[in-house]
Design a protein around this motif. Structure first.
Motif, short mmCIF file in Angstrom:
data_model
loop_
_atom_site.label_atom_id
_atom_site.label_comp_id
_atom_site.label_asym_id
_atom_site.label_seq_id
_atom_site.Cartn_x
_atom_site.Cartn_y
_atom_site.Cartn_z
N ARG A 163 38.27 -104.35 -72.01
CA ARG A 163 37.06 -104.91 -71.41
C ARG A 163 35.82 -104.42 -72.17
N PRO A 164 34.68 -105.06 -71.96
CA PRO A 164 33.48 -104.72 -72.74
C PRO A 164 32.67 -103.58 -72.13
N ASN A 165 31.72 -103.13 -72.92
CA ASN A 165 30.67 -102.25 -72.41
C ASN A 165 29.81 -103.07 -71.47
N PRO A 166 29.73 -102.73 -70.19
CA PRO A 166 28.97 -103.57 -69.25
C PRO A 166 27.49 -103.65 -69.57
N LYS A 167 26.96 -102.64 -70.27
CA LYS A 167 25.54 -102.63 -70.62
C LYS A 167 25.26 -103.34 -71.94
N ASP A 168 26.24 -103.37 -72.83
CA ASP A 168 26.08 -104.03 -74.13
C ASP A 168 27.43 -104.61 -74.55
N PRO A 169 27.72 -105.86 -74.15
CA PRO A 169 29.04 -106.45 -74.41
C PRO A 169 29.40 -106.56 -75.89
N LYS A 170 28.42 -106.49 -76.79
CA LYS A 170 28.71 -106.60 -78.22
C LYS A 170 28.90 -105.24 -78.89
N ASP A 171 28.97 -104.19 -78.09
CA ASP A 171 29.13 -102.83 -78.61
C ASP A 171 30.56 -102.60 -79.09
N LEU A 172 30.73 -102.39 -80.39
CA LEU A 172 32.05 -102.16 -80.96
C LEU A 172 32.56 -100.74 -80.70
N ARG A 173 31.67 -99.80 -80.44
CA ARG A 173 32.07 -98.40 -80.36
C ARG A 173 32.30 -97.91 -78.93
N TYR A 174 32.12 -98.76 -77.97
CA TYR A 174 32.42 -98.41 -76.57
C TYR A 174 33.90 -98.10 -76.45
N ASP A 175 34.25 -97.01 -75.77
CA ASP A 175 35.66 -96.64 -75.69
C ASP A 175 36.11 -96.30 -74.27
N ARG A 176 35.52 -96.97 -73.29
CA ARG A 176 35.92 -96.70 -71.91
C ARG A 176 36.47 -97.95 -71.23
N GLY A 177 37.19 -98.77 -72.02
CA GLY A 177 37.77 -99.98 -71.45
C GLY A 177 39.05 -100.39 -72.14
N ALA A 178 39.93 -99.45 -72.44
CA ALA A 178 41.15 -99.74 -73.20
C ALA A 178 42.13 -100.57 -72.39
N GLY A 179 42.66 -101.63 -73.00
CA GLY A 179 43.67 -102.46 -72.37
C GLY A 179 45.06 -101.86 -72.45
N VAL A 180 46.01 -102.47 -71.75
CA VAL A 180 47.34 -101.87 -71.60
C VAL A 180 48.14 -101.89 -72.91
N LEU A 181 47.92 -102.87 -73.78
CA LEU A 181 48.65 -102.87 -75.05
C LEU A 181 48.17 -101.75 -75.96
N GLU A 182 46.87 -101.52 -75.99
CA GLU A 182 46.32 -100.48 -76.86
C GLU A 182 46.72 -99.09 -76.39
N ILE A 183 46.54 -98.81 -75.12
CA ILE A 183 46.73 -97.44 -74.63
C ILE A 183 48.19 -97.08 -74.45
N GLY A 184 49.08 -98.10 -74.43
CA GLY A 184 50.51 -97.83 -74.27
C GLY A 184 51.27 -97.94 -75.57
N PRO A 185 51.90 -99.09 -75.84
CA PRO A 185 52.74 -99.22 -77.06
C PRO A 185 52.00 -98.93 -78.35
N HIS A 186 50.79 -99.46 -78.52
CA HIS A 186 50.03 -99.20 -79.76
C HIS A 186 49.81 -97.71 -79.95
N GLY A 187 49.29 -97.05 -78.92
CA GLY A 187 49.04 -95.63 -79.02
C GLY A 187 50.31 -94.82 -79.19
N GLY A 188 51.41 -95.31 -78.58
CA GLY A 188 52.68 -94.59 -78.68
C GLY A 188 53.18 -94.45 -80.10
N ILE A 189 53.00 -95.49 -80.92
CA ILE A 189 53.45 -95.41 -82.32
C ILE A 189 52.54 -94.50 -83.13
N HIS A 190 51.24 -94.56 -82.90
CA HIS A 190 50.34 -93.62 -83.58
C HIS A 190 50.73 -92.19 -83.25
N LEU A 191 51.06 -91.93 -82.00
CA LEU A 191 51.45 -90.58 -81.58
C LEU A 191 52.78 -90.20 -82.21
N TYR A 192 53.74 -91.11 -82.19
CA TYR A 192 55.08 -90.86 -82.73
C TYR A 192 55.02 -90.49 -84.21
#
Length: 463
Positions: A163-192
């Motif tokens: 999801r976006p930064n509610p104050k600035d939807p075009k903010d690329l560096r906002y990191d408080r809205g991670a979706g389930v694909l990123e925080i799960g399987p994607h992150g799992g391989i980086h960790l592995y």
């Protein structure tokens, strides 16, 4: 057709239609990205040659990784389109070295062992930073079929992709809205890959914002890209059945994504990156026939999710103790009535829509790790796993000391609908919702804790 049948059937050709007709990237040839296991010797040699030339000849290997280091979005709704454009630009540059090069993907769900070729071939081996003695596969509970099924259980892009930064939807560096694909399987391989000690006793590059220095990054993200494309047609339904960001406002679709490699510019808008076919490629698991039909997407999302928030007290998760957060404001019966009210359909008592949680962390483990999440199962502990019907997925943390844009504060999403249905939640109207967070793969120590400060439950009826 089930999602498994779709992913495995190379004979079924689905064309992902353009969201914005007329904005396609011009291509001279239609390319098919292949799974690593399908590559010929010549194709492996081409990959190895590209890596070697970018390191030694045109000196672009590290500058390309620096692009990721300086501007990659993680934890927001630009994560998927930005990385699609990024690996597409990499692929275009690679073809200036090998004209027929096509970026392969690593299907780590079907083949969770680390690909041996990356530890055997000259330039690939030289660039790969992972323990050569790595024998164990990636964790099934994080990247296996059940983990993908949980991610695919949502029809909402902001849950699946962020999801976006509610104050600035075009903010690329906002990191408080991670979706389930990123925080799960994607992150799992980086960790592995990244947590295994690399050369000279340092953590692997996959733990850091310079992850593209490791060639496994490119085939990993090609697979993440493939999964996004698959999600669009999950169960054979066209993308118009999904709930997309409101493109009428233009904050998402019109965002410009710019990359420069070896003095050549590769420029995209998000709207250019929503169809692999528009960009001139597909994946072998989908078939390779392009269809001419165009499906238009809804211009506006009219139904907003209903949200209830609990401020969490003592939400501390350590290696020695799990934490259960109970949402006390409503019961299953209230959620049913709530769904009927929002959907304006008094007959809709069997389809409560989607329920998901946004979890705000005020602190994450210094060395990274994994939290397993269980629904309405306060007895869950480290022995509980993905086969438990209450399992709702895993949250993967990167180590703060090595970067990858995770700081002390972080917010991520957990899709709850599949686990709630599996545990007969909607047949028990007197029962509320509780989430149990169990620490896993987190080192012991003063800063090896995850501290939850807020839990928001959202519900949205789905067409």
């Amino acid at each position: 057709m089930t999602r498994r049948e779709f992913a495995r059937s190379a004979s079924v050709a689905f064309a992902l239609p353009a969201l914005f007709p007329g904005q396609a990237c011009a291509q001279n040839k239609f390319w098919v990205r292949k799974e690593l296991n399908s590559l010929t010797v010549a194709e492996w040699d081409a990959f190895d040659k590209v890596v070697g030339c970018m390191i030694d000849t045109d000196k672009t290997w590290k500058p390309v990784a620096e692009i990721h280091n300086e501007s990659c979005p993680h934890g927001n709704w630009f994560f998927l389109p930005w990385h699609r454009a990024y690996i597409h630009a990499f692929e275009q540059h690679a073809r200036t070295i090998c004209k027929d090069f096509t970026l392969p993907y690593w299907d780590w769900t079907a083949r969770p062992d680390f690909p041996k070729r990356f530890l055997e071939m000259g330039n690939l081996k030289r660039a790969t930073r992972v323990d050569a003695n790595l024998k164990r596969p990636a964790r099934a509970d994080v990247v296996g079929q059940n983990a993908l099924d949980l991610a695919f259980s949502t029809q909402l892009f902001t849950v699946f992709g962020g999801r976006p930064n509610p104050k600035d939807p075009k903010d690329l560096r906002y990191d408080r809205g991670a979706g389930v694909l990123e925080i799960g399987p994607h992150g799992g391989i980086h960790l592995y890959v990244g947590q295994n000690l690399g050369k000279q006793g340092r953590p692997g590059d996959m733990f850091t914002d310079l992850a593209p220095l490791d060639p496994i990054f490119w085939v990993h993200h090609a697979n993440v890209d493939r999964l996004w494309a698959e999600w669009c047609y999950e169960r054979g339904r066209p993308p118009k059945s999904k709930t997309w960001p409101d493109i009428q406002k233009g904050d998402w679709a019109t965002k410009r994504l710019e990359f420069t490699i070896n003095k050549k510019d590769y420029n995209y808008h998000v709207s250019d990156c929503l169809s692999t076919f528009d960009m001139g490629y597909t994946y072998e698991s989908f078939g390779s026939n392009k269809k001419d039909s165009v499906v238009t997407f809804p211009e506006k999302v009219t139904t907003e999710p209903k949200q209830l928030t609990e401020v969490v007290k003592d939400g501390l998760v350590t290696t020695k103790s799990a934490t259960t957060v109970e949402v006390t404001k409503y019961t299953a019966d209230e959620i049913k009535m709530w769904a009927i009210k929002v959907s304006n359909n008094k007959e809709d008592t069997k389809t409560p829509g989607e329920i998901h949680a946004w979890v705000d962390f005020s602190s994450v483990p210094l060395s990274g790790g994994i939290l397993k999440v269980f629904v309405n199962n306060p007895k869950a502990d480290q022995r509980s796993g993905e086969k438990d019907s209450s399992y709702a997925g895993s949250i993967v943390f990167f180590p703060r000391k090595h970067g990858h844009t995770i700081n002390r504060h972080h917010t991520t999403c957990v899709a709850l609908t599949k686990a709630l249905r599996a545990t007969d939640y909607f047949k028990k109207p007197e029962v509320g919702i509780s989430l149990t967070f169990v620490a896993d793969s987190i080192a012991e120590g003063e800063e090896s804790v995850a501290r939850i400060e807020r839990l928001s439950i959202e519900m949205l009826p789905v067409a």
